[in-house]
Design a protein around this motif. Sequence first.
Motif, PDB file in Angstrom:
ATOM      1  N   VAL A   1      14.762  -4.964   8.893  1.00 21.69           N
ATOM      2  CA  VAL A   1      13.311  -4.849   8.971  1.00 21.69           C
ATOM      3  C   VAL A   1      12.899  -3.443   9.405  1.00 21.69           C
ATOM      4  O   VAL A   1      11.970  -2.850   8.866  1.00 21.69           O
ATOM      5  CB  VAL A   1      12.737  -5.896   9.947  1.00 21.69           C
ATOM      6  N   ALA A   2      13.639  -2.900  10.373  1.00 21.46           N
ATOM      7  CA  ALA A   2      13.294  -1.572  10.885  1.00 21.46           C
ATOM      8  C   ALA A   2      13.406  -0.491   9.813  1.00 21.46           C
ATOM      9  O   ALA A   2      12.664   0.494   9.828  1.00 21.46           O
ATOM     10  CB  ALA A   2      14.185  -1.231  12.079  1.00 21.46           C
ATOM     11  N   ASN A   3      14.329  -0.661   8.898  1.00 20.84           N
ATOM     12  CA  ASN A   3      14.561   0.350   7.863  1.00 20.84           C
ATOM     13  C   ASN A   3      13.852   0.059   6.551  1.00 20.84           C
ATOM     14  O   ASN A   3      13.982   0.837   5.595  1.00 20.84           O
ATOM     15  CB  ASN A   3      16.058   0.479   7.577  1.00 20.84           C
ATOM     16  N   LEU A   4      13.125  -1.061   6.492  1.00 21.66           N
ATOM     17  CA  LEU A   4      12.638  -1.530   5.206  1.00 21.66           C
ATOM     18  C   LEU A   4      11.724  -0.513   4.520  1.00 21.66           C
ATOM     19  O   LEU A   4      11.870  -0.236   3.324  1.00 21.66           O
ATOM     20  CB  LEU A   4      11.917  -2.869   5.363  1.00 21.66           C
ATOM     21  N   MET A   5      10.772   0.050   5.251  1.00 24.80           N
ATOM     22  CA  MET A   5       9.839   0.999   4.639  1.00 24.80           C
ATOM     23  C   MET A   5      10.581   2.180   4.028  1.00 24.80           C
ATOM     24  O   MET A   5      10.332   2.566   2.874  1.00 24.80           O
ATOM     25  CB  MET A   5       8.836   1.490   5.673  1.00 24.80           C
ATOM     26  N   GLU A   6      11.513   2.754   4.785  1.00 22.82           N
ATOM     27  CA  GLU A   6      12.253   3.911   4.285  1.00 22.82           C
ATOM     28  C   GLU A   6      13.120   3.527   3.089  1.00 22.82           C
ATOM     29  O   GLU A   6      13.263   4.310   2.139  1.00 22.82           O
ATOM     30  CB  GLU A   6      13.118   4.497   5.393  1.00 22.82           C
ATOM     31  N   ASN A   7      13.719   2.359   3.142  1.00 21.52           N
ATOM     32  CA  ASN A   7      14.549   1.933   2.011  1.00 21.52           C
ATOM     33  C   ASN A   7      13.719   1.712   0.757  1.00 21.52           C
ATOM     34  O   ASN A   7      14.158   2.046  -0.357  1.00 21.52           O
ATOM     35  CB  ASN A   7      15.315   0.657   2.380  1.00 21.52           C
ATOM     36  N   ILE A   8      12.532   1.157   0.911  1.00 26.83           N
ATOM     37  CA  ILE A   8      11.654   0.983  -0.255  1.00 26.83           C
ATOM     38  C   ILE A   8      11.229   2.343  -0.796  1.00 26.83           C
ATOM     39  O   ILE A   8      11.130   2.542  -2.015  1.00 26.83           O
ATOM     40  CB  ILE A   8      10.436   0.116   0.104  1.00 26.83           C
ATOM     41  N   ASP A   9      11.016   3.305   0.101  1.00 30.43           N
ATOM     42  CA  ASP A   9      10.691   4.662  -0.336  1.00 30.43           C
ATOM     43  C   ASP A   9      11.796   5.255  -1.200  1.00 30.43           C
ATOM     44  O   ASP A   9      11.548   6.141  -2.027  1.00 30.43           O
ATOM     45  CB  ASP A   9      10.476   5.575   0.873  1.00 30.43           C
ATOM     46  N   SER A  10      13.036   4.783  -1.019  1.00 34.48           N
ATOM     47  CA  SER A  10      14.174   5.325  -1.761  1.00 34.48           C
ATOM     48  C   SER A  10      14.294   4.746  -3.164  1.00 34.48           C
ATOM     49  O   SER A  10      15.058   5.256  -3.984  1.00 34.48           O
ATOM     50  CB  SER A  10      15.473   5.055  -0.988  1.00 34.48           C
ATOM     51  N   ILE A  11      13.573   3.679  -3.444  1.00 31.52           N
ATOM     52  CA  ILE A  11      13.607   3.107  -4.785  1.00 31.52           C
ATOM     53  C   ILE A  11      12.930   4.082  -5.735  1.00 31.52           C
ATOM     54  O   ILE A  11      11.822   4.555  -5.463  1.00 31.52           O
ATOM     55  CB  ILE A  11      12.879   1.746  -4.832  1.00 31.52           C
ATOM     56  N   PRO A  12      13.556   4.437  -6.849  1.00 31.01           N
ATOM     57  CA  PRO A  12      12.951   5.410  -7.770  1.00 31.01           C
ATOM     58  C   PRO A  12      11.535   5.009  -8.179  1.00 31.01           C
ATOM     59  O   PRO A  12      11.197   3.831  -8.303  1.00 31.01           O
ATOM     60  CB  PRO A  12      13.910   5.406  -8.966  1.00 31.01           C
ATOM     61  N   LYS A  13      10.745   6.024  -8.407  1.00 28.95           N
ATOM     62  CA  LYS A  13       9.325   5.825  -8.664  1.00 28.95           C
ATOM     63  C   LYS A  13       9.076   4.987  -9.907  1.00 28.95           C
ATOM     64  O   LYS A  13       8.151   4.162  -9.951  1.00 28.95           O
ATOM     65  CB  LYS A  13       8.656   7.190  -8.798  1.00 28.95           C
ATOM     66  N   ASN A  14       9.874   5.184 -10.951  1.00 29.60           N
ATOM     67  CA  ASN A  14       9.641   4.419 -12.189  1.00 29.60           C
ATOM     68  C   ASN A  14       9.887   2.933 -11.976  1.00 29.60           C
ATOM     69  O   ASN A  14       9.278   2.089 -12.629  1.00 29.60           O
ATOM     70  CB  ASN A  14      10.517   4.961 -13.316  1.00 29.60           C
TER      71      ASN A  14
ATOM     72  N   SER B   1       0.827  -1.199   0.000  1.00 33.52           N
ATOM     73  CA  SER B   1       0.000   0.000   0.000  1.00 33.52           C
ATOM     74  C   SER B   1       0.862   1.250   0.000  1.00 33.52           C
ATOM     75  O   SER B   1       0.547   2.236  -0.673  1.00 33.52           O
ATOM     76  CB  SER B   1      -0.917  -0.003   1.228  1.00 33.52           C
ATOM     77  N   ARG B   2       1.954   1.210   0.740  1.00 33.94           N
ATOM     78  CA  ARG B   2       2.849   2.373   0.772  1.00 33.94           C
ATOM     79  C   ARG B   2       3.483   2.619  -0.596  1.00 33.94           C
ATOM     80  O   ARG B   2       3.655   3.763  -1.021  1.00 33.94           O
ATOM     81  CB  ARG B   2       3.925   2.151   1.832  1.00 33.94           C
ATOM     82  N   MET B   3       3.816   1.545  -1.294  1.00 31.65           N
ATOM     83  CA  MET B   3       4.344   1.693  -2.643  1.00 31.65           C
ATOM     84  C   MET B   3       3.266   2.262  -3.571  1.00 31.65           C
ATOM     85  O   MET B   3       3.533   3.135  -4.406  1.00 31.65           O
ATOM     86  CB  MET B   3       4.833   0.339  -3.162  1.00 31.65           C
ATOM     87  N   LEU B   4       2.050   1.791  -3.404  1.00 29.62           N
ATOM     88  CA  LEU B   4       0.947   2.245  -4.248  1.00 29.62           C
ATOM     89  C   LEU B   4       0.671   3.732  -4.032  1.00 29.62           C
ATOM     90  O   LEU B   4       0.404   4.476  -4.988  1.00 29.62           O
ATOM     91  CB  LEU B   4      -0.298   1.414  -3.920  1.00 29.62           C
ATOM     92  N   ASP B   5       0.784   4.167  -2.777  1.00 25.90           N
ATOM     93  CA  ASP B   5       0.483   5.566  -2.465  1.00 25.90           C
ATOM     94  C   ASP B   5       1.525   6.534  -2.999  1.00 25.90           C
ATOM     95  O   ASP B   5       1.295   7.756  -2.980  1.00 25.90           O
ATOM     96  CB  ASP B   5       0.326   5.741  -0.952  1.00 25.90           C
ATOM     97  N   ARG B   6       2.649   6.038  -3.463  1.00 25.07           N
ATOM     98  CA  ARG B   6       3.618   6.917  -4.127  1.00 25.07           C
ATOM     99  C   ARG B   6       2.995   7.578  -5.361  1.00 25.07           C
ATOM    100  O   ARG B   6       3.477   8.609  -5.839  1.00 25.07           O
ATOM    101  CB  ARG B   6       4.846   6.101  -4.580  1.00 25.07           C
ATOM    102  N   PHE B   7       1.929   6.978  -5.891  1.00 31.20           N
ATOM    103  CA  PHE B   7       1.313   7.463  -7.135  1.00 31.20           C
ATOM    104  C   PHE B   7       0.020   8.233  -6.866  1.00 31.20           C
ATOM    105  O   PHE B   7      -0.742   8.497  -7.794  1.00 31.20           O
ATOM    106  CB  PHE B   7       1.050   6.281  -8.062  1.00 31.20           C
ATOM    107  N   SER B   8      -0.228   8.576  -5.606  1.00 37.66           N
ATOM    108  CA  SER B   8      -1.461   9.278  -5.254  1.00 37.66           C
ATOM    109  C   SER B   8      -1.194  10.753  -5.017  1.00 37.66           C
ATOM    110  O   SER B   8      -0.058  11.180  -4.805  1.00 37.66           O
ATOM    111  CB  SER B   8      -2.079   8.653  -3.997  1.00 37.66           C
TER     112      SER B   8
END
Length: 949
Positions: free
Chosen positions: A390-403, A269-276
């Motif tokens: 695990v603790a950093n996973l959300m932030e690290n995924i946020d760092s993956i470029p949007k494309n 869901s957090r990945m999906l919300d990058r496009f909202s």
Amino acid sequence: MSLCLAALVGGFTACHDDYDLDDPGNYPSWLGQSIYDELKNPNPEHLTGTFTNYLRLIDDLGYTETLEKTGSKTVFPANDEAFARFFANNDWGVKKYEDLSEAQKKLLLYNSMLDNAILVEMMSNVPDQNTSVTAGVAMKHQTGVNVIDTITHFYGASELPRNNEYWTKFYKSGVDLVMDATRPMMVHFTAEQLTANNITTMGANSDFAVVTGTEYNDSINTAYIFRNRIISPDITCKNGYIHQMENLIVPPGNLAEMLRTNGETNIFSRMLDRFSAPFYSAPLTNTYNDWAIVNGVALKDSIFEKRYFSNRSQGGLILKVDPNNKTLSTDELLPFDPGWNQYYPDRVTSSLSDVAAMFVPTDSAMKQYFLPGGSGSFLIDQFGKKPNTVANLMENIDSIPKNIVQAFVSMLMKPQFVATVPSKFDNVMDDSQDPLGITLNDLNRTKDGKYDVKIANNGVAYMTNKVFAPNRYVAVSAPALLTDNMRVMNWGIQDQSVLGLNYYAYLLAMDANYAFFIPTDEAFDFYYVDPVYLRRSPRVLHFYYRSDKSPYMFCSQFDYNPSTGTIGRDSVQLSSSAYRSQFIDILNTHTVILKAGEKLGSNHYYKTKNGGAIYVSGGEKGCVVASGAQIDGININGSEMRPENLKYTPKITKVYNQKNGTSYAIDRVIQMPMKSVYATLASESNFSEFYNLCSEDRVQLGLFAGISNKTSNTQPIAPIRQFTTFIDAGGFHGLDQDVSYFSGYNYTVYAPDNKAIKIAHEEKGLPTWDDVKAVAQPWLNATTGEYEPDETEACKLAQAKVYAMIETISDFIRYHFQDNSVYADNHVEGGTYYTANTDTLGIAAKLTVRDGSNGEFKVHDESGQSVTVSANNGTKVNLMTRDYVFNNTAVNATQLLSSSFAVVHEISTALNTHASGRYDDLWSSAKAKRKLIGHQKAGLKRLARMYRK
């Protein structure tokens, strides 16, 4: 209003009447009470249990009068036992009726209500243009929910999307938000709809059982709302219908909201919300405030709706312009808006006929994929800003470029639920249009052992226990997608609007074996010489990418001096139409298709997707890659580079071993040949005699022999064309002159050296053009320069002889032009190839290539000769050429339409089709007059057949 009688007899799915039946005397005897009264005093023959809680919803929300009087409503109530089950176990945290907020009450009531009267058996019907109905189509209906009842105030980073600049400004102030400004839908399953869409219903693992968690009950008039069964259908009231539900209908929300709130798909869901993004809604704000004034509720300054950038959003339209009026690139768009309540696929029978589907990895599956040891950990290693924990996973995924996130999310979003039910899993495709490979074992299970499938108001989400990653992460195009200095090539690969190629799909063929060369963004800074403009105002193109400015991909042109290689200072910005064909050519030039298991480097010459060829010195970092425009810097044996040209030649800077081949980062753009066959033969002194033979103007001699140079409606190509080697650029739009035998393919030209041509003339009877002219000389008018034949026997014989001599020379030339480019290389693939030389029946003469290795091969002709082509003896071989076809004359062209590639080899012995080893079989003076004239007539008839429509 009253219940529409037509609905009762099956004429329409729903209705609204314009007359009242308020007078009790007007009621038919078969009509029950009003909906409200039926629920208040339920007839045990029709309804089960009591409906105190549902009636409280009606009363508390001021809907009593509406449901007491006539109208056209359909309600799906649950009895008090169902409410008790809900209060005992729900995600809202309510334990009793009194715990419900007004907003929750509205959701429970209005989501169980339709604004028209509809029988269960009619729920899947939709009207067509002829006022009739089509059964088994509809899968959903619009509920009675008013969008302003769903307005919620969100506040802070804990409630709003993260790593998304559109939302950060609301972290402090909060935002009044609706999850979508369209009314929610009620998804239903009826027997007609299930049958019409081949959705299986038999057994514990049927489609229906997997999706709903319940085995199908096929009793009469049974239907399901979401996964909830109707236990008492079609209770007929004077103002509509009651369909009693087994359990309370709890609105699931749309796909995006369901994934955000269910507790097990937070990462996805957090990945999906990058496009909202929040979009201000003036209509919604005004409507709310009009209502607020009447009801004495505080006004709201601005109400926003949450929308997702996508190729298909509200109304079926693309949403690519953000709230700041910035146009987004195609790789920032999802396939569809998962928050659009009324989503429907493109090209369906009705907007009510289907919903979306998504295959969503659970948080557990995502952790297994991204954390160390998982196949997706390379993404965190490459883009993550913190240690991969695990603790950093959300932030690290946020760092993956949007494309890159877009590629991941998009593959798991499918436009049609009915095409993705479990019995059709084999037909669910990945991003390369190969089967995704999903099975029931890949679905997550709930605590009660059921398959974890969630039904939203606009789609169905299959929760998976593994991650199905896109092939874009492992294909040869992946480095361009995953590397931040290959954005220009990635744009070309991913673009679908400007180039119109879908090149990404081509490179996703997992059964292929590609060698894909990817110029870095810096490589494009060294410019690309535009072949289209070489004959007008020569220019170079500079392609570059800007992530901060739409349209992201830009191209500037600079003046260019081909003789000195200097580039002008002033640039001109180009529109995409001015470089589209050139960039398509770049993509094709940098793509090589290898054999299964083949590795780059075993040979030096490789054919590219556009039919050209490149030279490589090997397949490792530091190796050279070049084509015709750069090949002049390579010595004849192909092993060394001239120092002065080395800096202009592309080199491999990095090698990526991918699933469907190997990708190579290179530091310059490969430039295809910019010399035609004509220019190559003209520029090499060893080929001067062959060039002269090919380039002679044969029109006047042809006219003397009876060969026309005219065209007509029935003969669109002049017959003399059959005997012409080169076509002038003025008509064929090449750089100079193109080979008339070529048609957008790749070819080999065997160019006999001057000595070989001399032997063919002097020893084997090949006529020269002077020989031909000498035969026709008596009929040449010196003043006009034209031949003037007469009706004498001598002239007829001369005409026949000239015709035979022209055909002999033409056949000789054509026999040296072969289909398919064959290079003298380490390994040469032999075979039998057609040539441009055809007999009177149009059957092409052939050449056989074999015995090829170590930089040479042998050509066997039809006379029995074996001629060697060798890169080891100082002869001119492996000369790359390209005959261009532009969209206009060379001095006016703007686009490349097509081209023909050819490799030119010098040979020391001319090729021959005649078993005698001579070329004068048809025209020698020793031959009979009758045979000459007969041959001429047969030849002219053949020409007529060839050029007749």
